[in-house]
Design a protein around this motif. Structure first.
Motif, short mmCIF file in Angstrom:
data_model
loop_
_atom_site.label_atom_id
_atom_site.label_comp_id
_atom_site.label_asym_id
_atom_site.label_seq_id
_atom_site.Cartn_x
_atom_site.Cartn_y
_atom_site.Cartn_z
N ILE A 57 7.12 17.35 18.10
CA ILE A 57 7.37 16.41 19.19
C ILE A 57 6.70 16.91 20.47
O ILE A 57 6.02 16.16 21.18
CB ILE A 57 8.88 16.22 19.41
CG1 ILE A 57 9.56 15.69 18.15
CG2 ILE A 57 9.13 15.29 20.59
CD1 ILE A 57 9.05 14.36 17.67
N TRP A 58 6.90 18.18 20.77
CA TRP A 58 6.33 18.76 21.99
C TRP A 58 4.80 18.79 21.93
O TRP A 58 4.12 18.52 22.93
CB TRP A 58 6.89 20.16 22.23
CG TRP A 58 8.23 20.14 22.87
CD1 TRP A 58 9.43 20.36 22.28
CD2 TRP A 58 8.51 19.84 24.25
NE1 TRP A 58 10.45 20.23 23.19
CE2 TRP A 58 9.92 19.91 24.41
CE3 TRP A 58 7.74 19.51 25.35
CZ2 TRP A 58 10.55 19.67 25.63
CZ3 TRP A 58 8.36 19.27 26.58
CH2 TRP A 58 9.74 19.35 26.70
N ALA A 59 4.25 19.13 20.78
CA ALA A 59 2.80 19.21 20.65
C ALA A 59 2.14 17.87 20.93
O ALA A 59 1.14 17.78 21.66
CB ALA A 59 2.42 19.70 19.24
N LEU A 60 2.70 16.82 20.35
CA LEU A 60 2.12 15.49 20.54
C LEU A 60 2.24 15.04 21.99
O LEU A 60 1.33 14.41 22.53
CB LEU A 60 2.83 14.51 19.61
CG LEU A 60 2.21 13.11 19.47
CD1 LEU A 60 0.76 13.19 19.05
CD2 LEU A 60 3.01 12.27 18.47
N SER A 61 3.35 15.36 22.63
CA SER A 61 3.56 14.97 24.03
C SER A 61 2.56 15.67 24.95
O SER A 61 1.95 15.04 25.84
CB SER A 61 4.99 15.31 24.47
OG SER A 61 5.94 14.64 23.66
N ILE A 62 2.38 16.97 24.75
CA ILE A 62 1.44 17.74 25.58
C ILE A 62 0.02 17.21 25.43
O ILE A 62 -0.71 17.00 26.40
CB ILE A 62 1.52 19.24 25.22
CG1 ILE A 62 2.86 19.82 25.66
CG2 ILE A 62 0.37 20.01 25.86
CD1 ILE A 62 3.11 21.22 25.13
N MET A 63 -0.39 16.98 24.18
CA MET A 63 -1.73 16.49 23.93
C MET A 63 -1.94 15.12 24.56
O MET A 63 -2.97 14.84 25.18
CB MET A 63 -1.98 16.41 22.42
CG MET A 63 -3.29 15.75 22.04
SD MET A 63 -4.74 16.69 22.56
CE MET A 63 -4.88 17.81 21.19
N GLY A 64 -0.96 14.25 24.44
CA GLY A 64 -1.08 12.90 24.97
C GLY A 64 -1.26 12.86 26.47
O GLY A 64 -2.11 12.12 26.99
N VAL A 65 -0.49 13.65 27.19
CA VAL A 65 -0.59 13.67 28.65
C VAL A 65 -1.95 14.19 29.09
O VAL A 65 -2.61 13.62 29.97
CB VAL A 65 0.55 14.53 29.25
CG1 VAL A 65 0.31 14.76 30.74
CG2 VAL A 65 1.90 13.87 29.03
N ALA A 66 -2.41 15.29 28.47
CA ALA A 66 -3.70 15.88 28.85
C ALA A 66 -4.84 14.92 28.58
O ALA A 66 -5.76 14.77 29.41
CB ALA A 66 -3.92 17.18 28.10
N THR A 67 -4.81 14.23 27.45
CA THR A 67 -5.88 13.31 27.09
C THR A 67 -5.94 12.13 28.05
O THR A 67 -7.02 11.73 28.51
CB THR A 67 -5.69 12.81 25.65
OG1 THR A 67 -5.66 13.92 24.77
CG2 THR A 67 -6.83 11.88 25.24
N PHE A 68 -4.80 11.56 28.38
CA PHE A 68 -4.76 10.44 29.32
C PHE A 68 -5.32 10.85 30.68
O PHE A 68 -6.09 10.10 31.30
CB PHE A 68 -3.33 9.93 29.46
CG PHE A 68 -3.20 8.78 30.43
CD1 PHE A 68 -3.48 7.49 30.02
CD2 PHE A 68 -2.80 9.00 31.74
CE1 PHE A 68 -3.36 6.42 30.91
CE2 PHE A 68 -2.69 7.95 32.63
CZ PHE A 68 -2.97 6.64 32.22
N LEU A 69 -4.97 12.04 31.14
CA LEU A 69 -5.43 12.49 32.46
C LEU A 69 -6.94 12.70 32.49
O LEU A 69 -7.59 12.48 33.52
CB LEU A 69 -4.71 13.78 32.86
CG LEU A 69 -3.22 13.62 33.19
CD1 LEU A 69 -2.59 14.97 33.52
CD2 LEU A 69 -3.02 12.66 34.37
N ILE A 70 -7.54 13.13 31.36
CA ILE A 70 -9.00 13.24 31.32
C ILE A 70 -9.63 11.88 31.57
O ILE A 70 -10.67 11.75 32.23
CB ILE A 70 -9.46 13.82 29.97
CG1 ILE A 70 -9.07 15.30 29.86
CG2 ILE A 70 -10.99 13.67 29.80
CD1 ILE A 70 -9.39 15.93 28.52
#
Length: 442
Positions: A93-106
């Motif tokens: 759950i945490w891994a997917l959340s972290i990845m999602g936020v970083a990708t959107f911000l790029i």
């Protein structure tokens, strides 16, 4: 006298449900990670590094691509440690959340033209966060599938999350082709990053609906949890971890040479349009949705090592022929080259990694062991598109071609020294219940 109530048996979800949920989450994470590779090869050199020379721009953008790989071992270490401490599901759950936020911000980052040197700095920071998130993903996803699966079918179910990788790549390249057809300018690369937030939301919803791994629940009830599982596995199984790193080089290194490097190579060499490589990647990824499952099932019948060697030996043989095919400049030859590399080099290796790597470790350090080994190889793999580009600039196409074959040699040697773990080969299925005493703790 009251007797203590026995602990309830851990819930074991249907293995199809769990492996599918793991696959979908992995596809989302892979999409997020792979759109960066495509953007780095085709767009980031000018958008973030203001490089007038195309070759220098590609080198700079591939350097930021490597940053994500360099941080993956940190993500793997943290995920492995806490996956063995607090559970596989929580980490996913945490891994997917972290990845999602970083990708959107790029997707919303200002370019070099807007803020100057701050642009590549912010890009590097977010790429590092992506690396941590992606490094935390694979181990938990694979273990959820393998540890819910019947012993005799671990190879097949361990391969199901692996098709999340070609599915993610299929989505990533498809999104860029669609975006290029619908938008212009920076929006071509921004839209795929922004769209990831929708996919992450879907992945989180699916993952929240499955139960924790029964193996983890059993070892927690038995008091087998280590205080420092990552440290423990490094002490007792460091040789296995190093071997896994070597095993992965042909798969992960070959993958990025075939996709990310080839995408920029055809343009730098003036061979063809980069779209042809994308077409080949799409075809190979689509076929990979089936080949991974076939190779995983085959490993339950003939052994993990034998299936792995199909891919590693093909990698040795195909390095130079792949580039000869690409150098023709013909669209069909480029598609054939990329497709063959994916389905005959990458897929047999990657399909068995989930089950084979998991079976190398005891269950109370398994998350740490496979995460450290898997992501340790990423430090090298992340540098390979950069190295391949530098070799091309030095000695031409023969440099990256020989590099690809050399990766196959390393992985083949490691496979020949690794122990076979498929139950059909080790005799574990000869027992009436399909298990041995050793498996109670594995």
């Amino acid at each position: 006298m009251a007797h203590p109530t026995p602990a309830p048996a851990p819930v074991k979800d249907n293995p199809i449900k769990v492996s599918t949920a793991s696959m979908i989450g992995t596809a989302v994470e892979s999409y997020d990670f792979f759109i960066y590779g495509t953007a780095a090869a085709a767009y980031f050199g000018t958008a973030f590094f203001h490089a007038e020379n195309a070759f220098v721009g590609v080198l700079a953008s591939f350097a930021t691509l490597a940053i994500g790989f360099l941080f993956r071992p940190l993500g793997g270490y943290l995920a492995g440690h806490f996956g063995d401490r607090i559970g596989r599901k929580t980490i996913l759950i945490w891994a997917l959340s972290i990845m999602g936020v970083a990708t959107f911000l790029i997707g919303v980052l200002p370019t070099y033209a807007s803020v100057g040197v701050l642009a590549p700095i912010l890009l590097i920071v977010l790429r590092a966060v992506q690396g941590i998130g992606y490094g935390a993903e694979w181990g938990g996803a694979v273990l959820m599938a393998v540890e819910h699966a019947p012993l005799r079918r671990r190879g097949f179910f361990g391969a199901v999350p692996q098709i999340g990788i070609p599915a993610g790549l299929l989505l990533a390249n498809g999104s860029f082709l669609l975006s290029a057809a619908l938008f212009e300018g920076d929006w071509v690369w921004r839209v795929p990053f922004l769209f990831s937030i929708v996919m992450v939301a879907i992945g989180l919803w699916i993952r929240l609906g499955i139960h924790e791994s029964p193996d983890f629940e059993q070892m927690k009830a038995a008091g087998e949890i280590h205080k420092r599982p990552a440290v423990q596995v490094i002490k007792q199984d460091w040789r296995v971890i190093l071997r896994i790193i070597g095993l992965r080089l042909a798969e992960t290194g070959g993958y990025y040479i075939t996709t990310s490097f080839a995408l920029s190579y055809v343009v730098l060499a003036g061979v063809s349009d980069k779209q042809y490589v994308l077409y080949g990647t799409l075809v190979g990824s689509a076929l990979g949705l089936g080949t991974h499952l076939a190779y995983g099932a085959l490993s339950d019948r003939i052994g993990r090592r034998n299936v792995f060697l199909i891919g590693s030996i093909f990698t040795i043989l195909f390095g130079i022929p792949m580039f000869l095919l690409i150098n023709t400049g013909a669209v069909i030859m480029i598609i054939v080259a990329v497709t063959l590399s994916l389905i005959l080099s990458h897929d047999p290796i990657f399909a068995v990694e989930g089950s084979w790597f998991s079976e190398q470790f005891d269950r109370n350090v398994r998350s740490s062991g496979i995460s450290l080994g898997y992501n340790g190889a990423s430090v090298i793999a992340g540098l390979l598109p950069f190295i391949a580009t530098a070799l091309y600039g030095w000695i031409g196409w023969i440099g990256p071609a020989v590099l690809l074959s050399a990766l196959g040699i390393v992985s083949t040697l490691c496979a020949l020294t690794a122990r076979e773990t498929a139950p059909i080969k080790t005799g574990q299925l000869s027992r009436p219940d399909g298990r041995q005493a050793e498996l109670l703790r594995r």
